[in-house]
Enzyme design. Structure first.
Site, PDB file in Angstrom:
ATOM      1  N   ASP A 102       0.816  -1.218   0.000  1.00 17.77           N
ATOM      2  CA  ASP A 102       0.000   0.000   0.000  1.00 17.77           C
ATOM      3  C   ASP A 102       0.848   1.265   0.000  1.00 17.77           C
ATOM      4  O   ASP A 102       0.390   2.335   0.422  1.00 17.77           O
ATOM      5  CB  ASP A 102      -0.957   0.004   1.200  1.00 17.77           C
ATOM      6  CG  ASP A 102      -0.232  -0.062   2.534  1.00 17.77           C
ATOM      7  OD1 ASP A 102       0.999  -0.290   2.533  1.00 17.77           O
ATOM      8  OD2 ASP A 102      -0.895   0.117   3.584  1.00 17.77           O
ATOM      9  N   GLU A 125      29.662  16.944 -20.757  1.00 16.69           N
ATOM     10  CA  GLU A 125      30.158  15.936 -19.820  1.00 16.69           C
ATOM     11  C   GLU A 125      31.125  14.938 -20.458  1.00 16.69           C
ATOM     12  O   GLU A 125      30.818  13.747 -20.565  1.00 16.69           O
ATOM     13  CB  GLU A 125      28.992  15.191 -19.180  1.00 16.69           C
ATOM     14  CG  GLU A 125      27.937  14.661 -20.151  1.00 16.69           C
ATOM     15  CD  GLU A 125      26.818  13.935 -19.434  1.00 16.69           C
ATOM     16  OE1 GLU A 125      27.113  13.056 -18.597  1.00 16.69           O
ATOM     17  OE2 GLU A 125      25.644  14.244 -19.703  1.00 16.69           O
ATOM     18  N   GLU A 147      31.154  17.388 -15.588  1.00 17.73           N
ATOM     19  CA  GLU A 147      29.897  17.750 -16.253  1.00 17.73           C
ATOM     20  C   GLU A 147      29.353  19.073 -15.732  1.00 17.73           C
ATOM     21  O   GLU A 147      29.265  19.288 -14.524  1.00 17.73           O
ATOM     22  CB  GLU A 147      28.852  16.661 -16.025  1.00 17.73           C
ATOM     23  CG  GLU A 147      27.490  16.967 -16.637  1.00 17.73           C
ATOM     24  CD  GLU A 147      26.481  15.874 -16.353  1.00 17.73           C
ATOM     25  OE1 GLU A 147      25.480  15.796 -17.092  1.00 17.73           O
ATOM     26  OE2 GLU A 147      26.674  15.107 -15.399  1.00 17.73           O
ATOM     27  N   HIS A 196      17.373  14.026 -18.981  1.00 15.93           N
ATOM     28  CA  HIS A 196      17.625  13.805 -20.398  1.00 15.93           C
ATOM     29  C   HIS A 196      16.410  14.360 -21.114  1.00 15.93           C
ATOM     30  O   HIS A 196      15.427  13.654 -21.345  1.00 15.93           O
ATOM     31  CB  HIS A 196      17.826  12.315 -20.701  1.00 15.93           C
ATOM     32  CG  HIS A 196      19.152  11.793 -20.255  1.00 15.93           C
ATOM     33  ND1 HIS A 196      19.648  10.575 -20.646  1.00 15.93           N
ATOM     34  CD2 HIS A 196      20.119  12.322 -19.451  1.00 15.93           C
ATOM     35  CE1 HIS A 196      20.833  10.364 -20.108  1.00 15.93           C
ATOM     36  NE2 HIS A 196      21.137  11.416 -19.371  1.00 15.93           N
ATOM     37  N   ARG A 213      34.820  12.037 -14.920  1.00 20.67           N
ATOM     38  CA  ARG A 213      33.869  12.786 -15.743  1.00 20.67           C
ATOM     39  C   ARG A 213      33.709  14.169 -15.115  1.00 20.67           C
ATOM     40  O   ARG A 213      33.665  14.296 -13.890  1.00 20.67           O
ATOM     41  CB  ARG A 213      32.512  12.063 -15.824  1.00 20.67           C
ATOM     42  CG  ARG A 213      31.540  12.697 -16.793  1.00 20.67           C
ATOM     43  CD  ARG A 213      30.389  11.752 -17.174  1.00 20.67           C
ATOM     44  NE  ARG A 213      29.534  11.338 -16.077  1.00 20.67           N
ATOM     45  CZ  ARG A 213      29.501  10.100 -15.583  1.00 20.67           C
ATOM     46  NH1 ARG A 213      30.306   9.156 -16.046  1.00 20.67           N
ATOM     47  NH2 ARG A 213      28.680   9.811 -14.582  1.00 20.67           N
TER      48      ARG A 213
END
Length: 450
Positions: free
Chosen positions: A46, A389, A413, A366, A411
């Protein structure tokens, strides 16, 4: 505290109303557009997931409750904009929260008329009758879409008693082209999301220590998001060491070791708009010589890509600028051999850089919008927002990479918005220069603050 004077409810509704007027001009008096909020989703038993309406619906309406349908019907007797939503229910509101109800939909959300969602079926034939074109989403809310199309076919079979539309037009493409170019108000919201995202990344740089687990660093991020009244825009990525080489690593479960780099890809969502930042930094506060060599290549690629992001340039120019710098670095550092242009043409770099440099960003991290028109890359325009990125990922056992680079994922970005003469970097508040990162981390290790 943030200055939110420019984000008052009425100001936001003015923006939504302008979008509906633009859509109404496309639809015209011979058409009708229907868009439904996607349903609530069950998590377990629930317990439902926290509700977030589909971005197209929120873009048009600003309405964030489930069980709602928006109608754009220019020239309709009850008004050009109708909203069907849940009625007020005192008992239900005690348990699960307040509702706007049809009265609130008109008073607060700009509907010309509003009705109980349970009455929509009774209105549908009247809304469709005499309209030549039906504009509807295709695949966003399949149950609703199939039901409308089934009802339309039933009306058509009734002959002279009803004249439903004879043409169906995808609403998705129209809305996605609208969403691609951000208004000043939208950029303000994205700037807020970016600012909080940047503060969270900086807090993580100050907090990290060898021996911490990745989930503990994720908790620092999420604390900063929620302290600013925001949620995460997507599941946060916190990957240290070899985990940084997994692009969408979200387990965030491993301990972070002395000597590791940790890659964090995380962003806050503010009033439906996403931030998206990646930073990579040393767990112990100091880059090794090998880490710094690779890091500086990725950083240079990030900066070259940002410089290439200008109005009138094809969108892939951003990727091409980053790619050239990355490949030059890979060859110079001995991870690849050969001529730079040949490496690019044969895609031999993909062992270390396997993703694009950019994607649209906005209400979806995105975000929507075509990257090409036919076979041609579309040109960047003021108001378009995208990420930058570039990254390099060197897994252990790489046959061409020197061992000192193994288990290194990096990376960097940023989020940018195209302006009249270049671009605006929304995420510049969080450091990305290696020396600046080390200086910030030193403050945290010494107990200081930013």
């Amino acid at each position: 505290m943030r200055d939110q004077s420019h984000l008052r409810h009425q100001d936001r509704q003015t923006d939504h109303a302008a979008r509906r007027r633009r859509l109404a001009q496309v639809v015209g008096e011979n058409g009708v557009a229907l868009i439904a909020a996607t349903p609530e989703r069950n998590r377990n038993n629930d317990v439902d997931y926290p509700y977030r309406p589909n971005s197209d619906f929120r873009y048009l309406t600003g309405f964030t409750e489930p069980e709602a349908i928006a109608v754009i019907a220019p020239g309709f007797e009850a008004g050009d904009y109708l909203l069907f939503c849940r009625e007020r229910d005192v008992e239900q509101e005690i348990w699960v929260g307040r509702r706007a109800g049809p009265e609130g939909a008109m008073a607060w959300y700009g509907a010309d008329s509003a009705y109980d969602i349970d009455d929509f079926d009774d209105w549908l034939a009247k809304l469709l009758d005499g309209r030549q074109r039906l504009y509807i989403t295709l695949g966003t809310h399949k149950e609703f879409e199939h039901d409308v199309l089934r009802r339309m076919e039933k009306l058509r079979s009734q002959g002279r008693r009803a004249t439903p539309p004879n043409e169906i037009v995808s609403l998705d493409r129209i809305l996605h082209e609208m969403r691609l170019r951000k208004s000043a108000a939208e950029v303000d919201l994205m700037r807020e999301a970016a600012a909080t995202s940047a503060r969270a990344h900086a807090a993580a740089m100050r907090a990290v220590r060898p021996g911490m687990h990745e989930y503990q660093l994720a908790a620092v991020l999420h604390y900063e998001f929620e302290m600013d009244g925001m949620s995460w825009a997507y599941p946060s990525i916190v990957g240290a060491g070899e985990n940084a080489c997994v692009l969408h690593y979200i387990e965030n479960a491993a301990p972070m070791k002395d000597g590791d780099l940790v890659l964090i890809d995380a962003g806050a969502e503010y009033r439906g708009y996403a931030g998206d930042i990646t930073r990579t930094f040393p767990v112990n506060g100091r880059f090794t010589a090998a880490q710094r060599e690779l890091y500086d290549v990725v950083l240079a690629a990030n900066r070259a890509a940002i410089d290439a992001a200008r109005p009138g340039e094809p969108v892939n120019a951003v990727h091409q600028a980053a790619l050239h710098v990355l490949v030059e670095g890979l060859v110079r550092l001995g991870l690849l051999e050969g001529d730079v242009e040949d490496v690019i043409e044969t895609e031999r770099y993909r062992s270390f850089f396997m993703h694009g440099t950019s994607h649209w960003i906005g209400m979806d991290v995105h975000d929507v919008g075509d990257y090409k028109s036919g076979d041609e890359w579309r040109l960047l325009e003021p108001g378009m927002a995208l990420t930058v990125e570039p990254g390099l990922y060197v897994q252990a056992g790489s046959e061409t990479a020197p061992r000192r680079f193994w288990n290194t994922g990096i990376r960097v970005e940023d989020d940018i918005v195209i302006t009249d003469d270049g671009c605006d970097v929304l995420t510049s508040d969080v450091p990305k220069d290696a020396d600046e990162i080390e200086a910030l981390m030193a403050q945290g290790q010494s107990g200081g603050g930013a």
